[in-house]
Design a protein around this motif. Structure first.
Motif, PDB file in Angstrom:
ATOM      1  N   PHE A 127      -0.109  -9.069  12.146  1.00  0.00           N
ATOM      2  CA  PHE A 127      -1.513  -9.371  11.904  1.00  0.00           C
ATOM      3  C   PHE A 127      -2.206  -8.227  11.174  1.00  0.00           C
ATOM      4  O   PHE A 127      -3.022  -8.450  10.281  1.00  0.00           O
ATOM      5  N   GLY A 128      -1.865  -6.997  11.539  1.00  0.00           N
ATOM      6  CA  GLY A 128      -2.443  -5.843  10.847  1.00  0.00           C
ATOM      7  C   GLY A 128      -2.092  -5.841   9.371  1.00  0.00           C
ATOM      8  O   GLY A 128      -2.943  -5.571   8.521  1.00  0.00           O
ATOM      9  N   GLY A 129      -0.828  -6.148   9.053  1.00  0.00           N
ATOM     10  CA  GLY A 129      -0.414  -6.237   7.654  1.00  0.00           C
ATOM     11  C   GLY A 129      -1.149  -7.347   6.924  1.00  0.00           C
ATOM     12  O   GLY A 129      -1.589  -7.180   5.783  1.00  0.00           O
ATOM     13  N   PHE A 130      -1.298  -8.483   7.591  1.00  0.00           N
ATOM     14  CA  PHE A 130      -2.030  -9.609   7.011  1.00  0.00           C
ATOM     15  C   PHE A 130      -3.484  -9.226   6.748  1.00  0.00           C
ATOM     16  O   PHE A 130      -4.020  -9.464   5.667  1.00  0.00           O
ATOM     17  N   LEU A 162      15.299  -8.694   1.955  1.00  0.00           N
ATOM     18  CA  LEU A 162      15.229  -7.479   1.135  1.00  0.00           C
ATOM     19  C   LEU A 162      14.301  -6.469   1.796  1.00  0.00           C
ATOM     20  O   LEU A 162      13.300  -6.824   2.396  1.00  0.00           O
ATOM     21  N   ARG A 163      14.610  -5.209   1.643  1.00  0.00           N
ATOM     22  CA  ARG A 163      13.792  -4.128   2.204  1.00  0.00           C
ATOM     23  C   ARG A 163      13.616  -3.037   1.149  1.00  0.00           C
ATOM     24  O   ARG A 163      14.493  -2.789   0.352  1.00  0.00           O
ATOM     25  N   THR A 164      12.467  -2.394   1.194  1.00  0.00           N
ATOM     26  CA  THR A 164      12.213  -1.235   0.352  1.00  0.00           C
ATOM     27  C   THR A 164      11.297  -0.287   1.093  1.00  0.00           C
ATOM     28  O   THR A 164      10.458  -0.715   1.877  1.00  0.00           O
ATOM     29  N   ARG A 165      11.485   0.982   0.855  1.00  0.00           N
ATOM     30  CA  ARG A 165      10.591   2.006   1.411  1.00  0.00           C
ATOM     31  C   ARG A 165      10.009   2.855   0.284  1.00  0.00           C
ATOM     32  O   ARG A 165       9.504   3.938   0.536  1.00  0.00           O
ATOM     33  N   SER A 166      10.062   2.329  -0.935  1.00  0.00           N
ATOM     34  CA  SER A 166       9.578   3.108  -2.080  1.00  0.00           C
ATOM     35  C   SER A 166       8.080   3.391  -1.986  1.00  0.00           C
ATOM     36  O   SER A 166       7.601   4.338  -2.581  1.00  0.00           O
ATOM     37  N   HIS A 167       7.340   2.566  -1.245  1.00  0.00           N
ATOM     38  CA  HIS A 167       5.915   2.779  -1.036  1.00  0.00           C
ATOM     39  C   HIS A 167       5.626   3.119   0.422  1.00  0.00           C
ATOM     40  O   HIS A 167       4.516   2.947   0.900  1.00  0.00           O
ATOM     41  N   GLY A 168       6.637   3.587   1.142  1.00  0.00           N
ATOM     42  CA  GLY A 168       6.493   3.851   2.564  1.00  0.00           C
ATOM     43  C   GLY A 168       6.761   2.577   3.352  1.00  0.00           C
ATOM     44  O   GLY A 168       7.027   1.525   2.789  1.00  0.00           O
ATOM     45  N   VAL A 169       6.680   2.678   4.655  1.00  0.00           N
ATOM     46  CA  VAL A 169       6.900   1.510   5.510  1.00  0.00           C
ATOM     47  C   VAL A 169       5.670   0.617   5.410  1.00  0.00           C
ATOM     48  O   VAL A 169       4.554   1.060   5.658  1.00  0.00           O
ATOM     49  N   LYS A 170       5.890  -0.616   5.019  1.00  0.00           N
ATOM     50  CA  LYS A 170       4.798  -1.570   4.823  1.00  0.00           C
ATOM     51  C   LYS A 170       5.123  -2.861   5.555  1.00  0.00           C
ATOM     52  O   LYS A 170       6.277  -3.169   5.822  1.00  0.00           O
ATOM     53  N   SER A 171       4.078  -3.648   5.825  1.00  0.00           N
ATOM     54  CA  SER A 171       4.269  -4.955   6.445  1.00  0.00           C
ATOM     55  C   SER A 171       4.805  -5.969   5.443  1.00  0.00           C
ATOM     56  O   SER A 171       5.433  -6.945   5.828  1.00  0.00           O
ATOM     57  N   LEU A 172       4.537  -5.743   4.171  1.00  0.00           N
ATOM     58  CA  LEU A 172       4.974  -6.642   3.108  1.00  0.00           C
ATOM     59  C   LEU A 172       5.902  -5.896   2.162  1.00  0.00           C
ATOM     60  O   LEU A 172       5.800  -4.682   2.014  1.00  0.00           O
ATOM     61  N   TYR A 173       6.749  -6.633   1.482  1.00  0.00           N
ATOM     62  CA  TYR A 173       7.616  -6.044   0.463  1.00  0.00           C
ATOM     63  C   TYR A 173       6.752  -5.697  -0.744  1.00  0.00           C
ATOM     64  O   TYR A 173       6.076  -6.558  -1.302  1.00  0.00           O
ATOM     65  N   PHE A 174       6.739  -4.439  -1.142  1.00  0.00           N
ATOM     66  CA  PHE A 174       5.932  -3.993  -2.273  1.00  0.00           C
ATOM     67  C   PHE A 174       6.806  -3.826  -3.503  1.00  0.00           C
ATOM     68  O   PHE A 174       7.784  -3.075  -3.465  1.00  0.00           O
ATOM     69  N   THR A 175       6.458  -4.515  -4.562  1.00  0.00           N
ATOM     70  CA  THR A 175       7.145  -4.323  -5.836  1.00  0.00           C
ATOM     71  C   THR A 175       6.313  -3.378  -6.687  1.00  0.00           C
ATOM     72  O   THR A 175       5.087  -3.427  -6.671  1.00  0.00           O
ATOM     73  N   ALA A 176       6.984  -2.540  -7.417  1.00  0.00           N
ATOM     74  CA  ALA A 176       6.283  -1.621  -8.311  1.00  0.00           C
ATOM     75  C   ALA A 176       5.727  -2.394  -9.497  1.00  0.00           C
ATOM     76  O   ALA A 176       6.267  -3.422  -9.897  1.00  0.00           O
ATOM     77  N   GLY A 177       4.658  -1.895 -10.045  1.00  0.00           N
ATOM     78  CA  GLY A 177       4.070  -2.521 -11.214  1.00  0.00           C
ATOM     79  C   GLY A 177       3.402  -1.477 -12.080  1.00  0.00           C
ATOM     80  O   GLY A 177       3.214  -0.330 -11.671  1.00  0.00           O
ATOM     81  N   LEU A 178       3.031  -1.888 -13.265  1.00  0.00           N
ATOM     82  CA  LEU A 178       2.319  -1.004 -14.183  1.00  0.00           C
ATOM     83  C   LEU A 178       1.016  -0.529 -13.546  1.00  0.00           C
ATOM     84  O   LEU A 178       0.654   0.636 -13.621  1.00  0.00           O
ATOM     85  N   LEU A 179       0.307  -1.460 -12.914  1.00  0.00           N
ATOM     86  CA  LEU A 179      -0.946  -1.142 -12.232  1.00  0.00           C
ATOM     87  C   LEU A 179      -0.787  -1.422 -10.748  1.00  0.00           C
ATOM     88  O   LEU A 179      -0.387  -2.506 -10.361  1.00  0.00           O
ATOM     89  N   GLU A 180      -1.124  -0.430  -9.954  1.00  0.00           N
ATOM     90  CA  GLU A 180      -1.050  -0.586  -8.505  1.00  0.00           C
ATOM     91  C   GLU A 180      -2.391  -0.173  -7.918  1.00  0.00           C
ATOM     92  O   GLU A 180      -3.387  -0.085  -8.637  1.00  0.00           O
ATOM     93  N   GLY A 181      -2.424   0.106  -6.632  1.00  0.00           N
ATOM     94  CA  GLY A 181      -3.675   0.406  -5.953  1.00  0.00           C
ATOM     95  C   GLY A 181      -4.417   1.604  -6.510  1.00  0.00           C
ATOM     96  O   GLY A 181      -5.624   1.549  -6.729  1.00  0.00           O
ATOM     97  N   ALA A 182      -3.714   2.700  -6.753  1.00  0.00           N
ATOM     98  CA  ALA A 182      -4.379   3.915  -7.237  1.00  0.00           C
ATOM     99  C   ALA A 182      -5.019   3.693  -8.602  1.00  0.00           C
ATOM    100  O   ALA A 182      -6.140   4.149  -8.856  1.00  0.00           O
ATOM    101  N   GLU A 183      -4.316   2.972  -9.464  1.00  0.00           N
ATOM    102  CA  GLU A 183      -4.867   2.694 -10.807  1.00  0.00           C
ATOM    103  C   GLU A 183      -6.096   1.791 -10.705  1.00  0.00           C
ATOM    104  O   GLU A 183      -7.065   1.967 -11.449  1.00  0.00           O
ATOM    105  N   THR A 184      -6.052   0.848  -9.769  1.00  0.00           N
ATOM    106  CA  THR A 184      -7.193  -0.055  -9.597  1.00  0.00           C
ATOM    107  C   THR A 184      -8.400   0.707  -9.072  1.00  0.00           C
ATOM    108  O   THR A 184      -9.524   0.502  -9.542  1.00  0.00           O
ATOM    109  N   ILE A 185      -8.189   1.609  -8.138  1.00  0.00           N
ATOM    110  CA  ILE A 185      -9.298   2.424  -7.628  1.00  0.00           C
ATOM    111  C   ILE A 185      -9.862   3.301  -8.742  1.00  0.00           C
ATOM    112  O   ILE A 185     -11.084   3.407  -8.897  1.00  0.00           O
TER     113      ILE A 185
END
Length: 156
Positions: A34-37, A92-115
């Motif tokens: 629920f926290g991830g959601f 599938l699992r990834t920790r490239s963005h740390g431990v997350k509730s959802l699988y995070f795929t890398a992209g050209l624009l992510e959270g930091a770029e949006t901020i």
């Protein structure tokens, strides 16, 4: 929306602080589905609220660019969430963005770029339209790259 861009900048900072604190709480108490959601839902609400405020501030100057930006966010978000759902289904699992509730795929624009983009909008509000067109186009590039990656990863 009222043109108080310095106040908006401060509120963006506070929202990012709260977003960072919820991750710290999850690490301390243990993550929950629920926290991830709730986290991703709040992020998407935030991502939509900023462009909407600029459109409502000056609909004539910002309406078309703001609508395009929101469309690009919508498509990018759908590609992100769709990928996360299929990744989960396949285990599938990834920790490239740390431990997350959802699988995070890398992209050209992510959270930091949006901020950074939202901060730029508050610093140069008269440039909303050209910045929104450019950032929206880059969001679509991110979504397209995720679609191409999904095609490669999720083919049977």
């Amino acid at each position: 929306m009222a043109g108080a861009f310095w106040l908006a900048l401060g509120l963006i900072g506070l929202s990012r602080l709260a977003d960072g604190l919820d991750g710290a709480v999850a690490r301390a108490l243990g993550p929950s589905d629920f926290g991830g959601f709730l986290d991703i839902t709040a992020d998407f609400a935030f991502y939509g609220a900023i462009p909407l405020a600029f459109v409502l501030h000056d609909p004539a100057a910002n309406g078309a660019a703001g609508a395009f930006l929101l469309l690009s966010f919508y498509i990018n978000g759908a590609s992100f969430l769709g990928y996360a759902i299929l990744a989960e289904r396949r285990g599938l699992r990834t920790r490239s963005h740390g431990v997350k509730s959802l699988y995070f795929t890398a992209g050209l624009l992510e959270g930091a770029e949006t901020i950074a983009f939202f901060v730029a909008l508050c610093l140069w509000p008269a440039q909303f339209a050209p910045l929104a067109w450019a950032f929206g186009a880059l969001c679509l590039v991110t979504a397209l790259s995720r679609v191409l990656m999904a095609r490669r990863v999720f083919q049977r």
